[in-house]
Design a protein around this motif. Structure first.
Motif, PDB file in Angstrom:
ATOM      1  N   THR A  86      32.194  20.664  45.584  1.00  0.00           N
ATOM      2  CA  THR A  86      32.759  21.281  46.785  1.00  0.00           C
ATOM      3  C   THR A  86      34.094  20.637  47.151  1.00  0.00           C
ATOM      4  O   THR A  86      34.979  21.301  47.699  1.00  0.00           O
TER       5      THR A  86
ATOM      6  N   GLN B   8      33.528  31.947  42.048  1.00  0.00           N
ATOM      7  CA  GLN B   8      34.441  32.293  43.130  1.00  0.00           C
ATOM      8  C   GLN B   8      34.425  33.802  43.253  1.00  0.00           C
ATOM      9  O   GLN B   8      34.857  34.524  42.355  1.00  0.00           O
TER      10      GLN B   8
ATOM     11  N   GLU C 110      28.411  26.514  49.611  1.00  0.00           N
ATOM     12  CA  GLU C 110      29.497  27.504  49.654  1.00  0.00           C
ATOM     13  C   GLU C 110      30.626  27.002  50.533  1.00  0.00           C
ATOM     14  O   GLU C 110      30.436  26.192  51.440  1.00  0.00           O
ATOM     15  N   HIS C 111      31.813  27.502  50.237  1.00  0.00           N
ATOM     16  CA  HIS C 111      33.007  27.128  50.996  1.00  0.00           C
ATOM     17  C   HIS C 111      33.863  28.367  51.208  1.00  0.00           C
ATOM     18  O   HIS C 111      34.206  29.065  50.253  1.00  0.00           O
ATOM     19  N   SER C 112      34.162  28.646  52.478  1.00  0.00           N
ATOM     20  CA  SER C 112      34.988  29.802  52.827  1.00  0.00           C
ATOM     21  C   SER C 112      36.453  29.400  52.879  1.00  0.00           C
ATOM     22  O   SER C 112      36.803  28.305  53.342  1.00  0.00           O
TER      23      SER C 112
ATOM     24  N   ASP D  95      31.432  39.041  49.937  1.00  0.00           N
ATOM     25  CA  ASP D  95      32.363  38.215  50.710  1.00  0.00           C
ATOM     26  C   ASP D  95      33.388  37.604  49.762  1.00  0.00           C
ATOM     27  O   ASP D  95      33.150  36.571  49.141  1.00  0.00           O
TER      28      ASP D  95
ATOM     29  N   SER E  55      31.240  29.776  45.879  1.00  0.00           N
ATOM     30  CA  SER E  55      29.974  29.049  45.867  1.00  0.00           C
ATOM     31  C   SER E  55      29.838  28.238  44.598  1.00  0.00           C
ATOM     32  O   SER E  55      30.486  28.518  43.580  1.00  0.00           O
TER      33      SER E  55
ATOM     34  N   ARG F  57      26.696  37.502  50.020  1.00  0.00           N
ATOM     35  CA  ARG F  57      27.651  36.585  49.405  1.00  0.00           C
ATOM     36  C   ARG F  57      28.504  37.292  48.356  1.00  0.00           C
ATOM     37  O   ARG F  57      29.702  37.016  48.211  1.00  0.00           O
TER      38      ARG F  57
ATOM     39  N   ASP G  67      38.311  27.108  55.626  1.00  0.00           N
ATOM     40  CA  ASP G  67      37.408  26.215  56.344  1.00  0.00           C
ATOM     41  C   ASP G  67      37.618  24.770  55.898  1.00  0.00           C
ATOM     42  O   ASP G  67      37.859  24.511  54.709  1.00  0.00           O
TER      43      ASP G  67
ATOM     44  N   GLN H 126      22.908  30.946  58.510  1.00  0.00           N
ATOM     45  CA  GLN H 126      22.721  31.898  57.413  1.00  0.00           C
ATOM     46  C   GLN H 126      21.253  32.302  57.292  1.00  0.00           C
ATOM     47  O   GLN H 126      20.931  33.476  57.097  1.00  0.00           O
TER      48      GLN H 126
ATOM     49  N   ALA I 218      32.616  22.547  53.602  1.00  0.00           N
ATOM     50  CA  ALA I 218      31.672  23.382  52.863  1.00  0.00           C
ATOM     51  C   ALA I 218      30.284  23.148  53.446  1.00  0.00           C
ATOM     52  O   ALA I 218      30.060  22.191  54.194  1.00  0.00           O
TER      53      ALA I 218
ATOM     54  N   THR J 166      34.674  33.770  50.161  1.00  0.00           N
ATOM     55  CA  THR J 166      33.754  32.646  50.047  1.00  0.00           C
ATOM     56  C   THR J 166      33.452  32.343  48.590  1.00  0.00           C
ATOM     57  O   THR J 166      33.087  33.227  47.818  1.00  0.00           O
TER      58      THR J 166
END
Length: 300
Positions: A89, A297, A54-56, A32, A37, A29, A59, A13, A62, A35
């Motif tokens: 997270t 979110q 952050e967590h997509s 997106d 955070s 961000r 995935d 990033q 995080a 994703t």
């Protein structure tokens, strides 16, 4: 003050979108929707720390993006801040929290004491400007775009070469739009995932050591992205250290060495039967470093 004293723990990033609390990174961000955070503030008598992870969606892990302002190694609330980020997270659905810590930093020991473990060592290489090829062709040899019918072969390559400890935190994920494959004699012997941003291009390759011409493969790979005029970076994991000689021959510069650290997170389990109430007597909890959270979110 905070923008100039940021410590980043997510180099992909940082190198593709710049300062994690700069305008470019923040607007990216916000745009997106997949994703989420979490931001936290840890107050202290002399200094207040701010952290973000952050967590997509989809995935497994995080990522801790940053902590600011530096220096904060001796801040009394740092470990509490890390523990809080792990809790939040985990509630977002991540199974692990990842952080990329410079190998020369005293933070390695702090992260260890907070429950993080080293699952790999990495080096980031920066290529000189000037490599360029015209296009990605569909010939039997060389780099080409990934097709759906090649997904199984790419997955097999990843599973074979990437150590199991890394696959537990970074399992293979299909991303055809951002993946290229390298064919040799009709076989797929390499793949590369790319992260592209306004500040640079970050390549994450998985390369089989049986390639007949690793140098030519790397020159062609970097050339595909060289025409953009952006810096091109390559992530080299320790299990691919055999590429070092070829990268040095290309006049690539080794810029950053860091440990990939992972904290395994507890996933909440809800009881199906009523449990007896737990009573704790004669206990007092004294807050020494108050933490204020902000959870967002994107898209909600």
């Amino acid at each position: 003050m905070y923008r100039s004293r940021v410590s980043s723990f997510n180099h992909a990033q940082l190198l593709t979108h710049g300062n994690p609390i700069g305008f470019t990174a923040i607007t990216t961000r916000l745009n997106d929707a997949a994703t989420g955070s979490v931001e936290a503030v840890c107050s202290g008598e002399e200094q207040t720390l701010i952290a973000q992870a952050e967590h997509s969606l989809g995935d497994r892990s995080a990522r801790l993006n940053f902590i600011t302002p530096e220096p904060f190694e001796d801040h009394p609330g740092l470990m509490a801040l890390l523990d809080f980020m792990c809790i939040r997270t985990g509630e977002m659905g991540a199974a692990s929290l990842l952080a990329e810590v410079r190998e020369s930093s005293q933070l390695l020991e702090t992260f260890r004491r907070s429950g993080f473990n080293i699952c790999g060592w990495e080096t980031i290489w920066r290529f000189p400007m000037g490599f360029a090829v015209e296009h990605v062709d569909g010939t039997e040899n060389g780099w080409a775009k990934t097709s759906l019918k090649e997904e199984a072969a790419v997955h097999s390559l990843y599973s074979t070469l990437v150590p199991p400890i890394l696959q537990t935190v970074e399992p293979y994920q299909s991303d055809i739009d951002h993946t290229l494959v390298y064919r040799q004699g009709g076989d797929i012997l390499a793949c590369v995932m790319s992260v592209i941003g306004p500040r640079g291009i970050y390549l994450k390759p998985v390369i089989h050591p049986s390639l007949s011409d690793p140098s030519g493969m790397l020159v062609e790979l970097v050339g595909l992205f060289g025409s953009t005029g952006k810096p091109v970076y390559l992530q080299m994991r320790s299990y691919q250290a055999w590429m070092t000689t070829f990268l040095e021959d290309m006049k690539a510069e080794s810029t950053t060495h860091f440990a990939l650290m992972s904290h395994r997170l507890a996933i909440p389990q809800y009881a199906t039967e009523e449990q007896p109430e737990l009573v704790v007597k004669h206990r007092r909890i004294q807050a020494t470093s108050p933490i204020v959270q902000k959870n967002s979110q994107i898209g909600q």
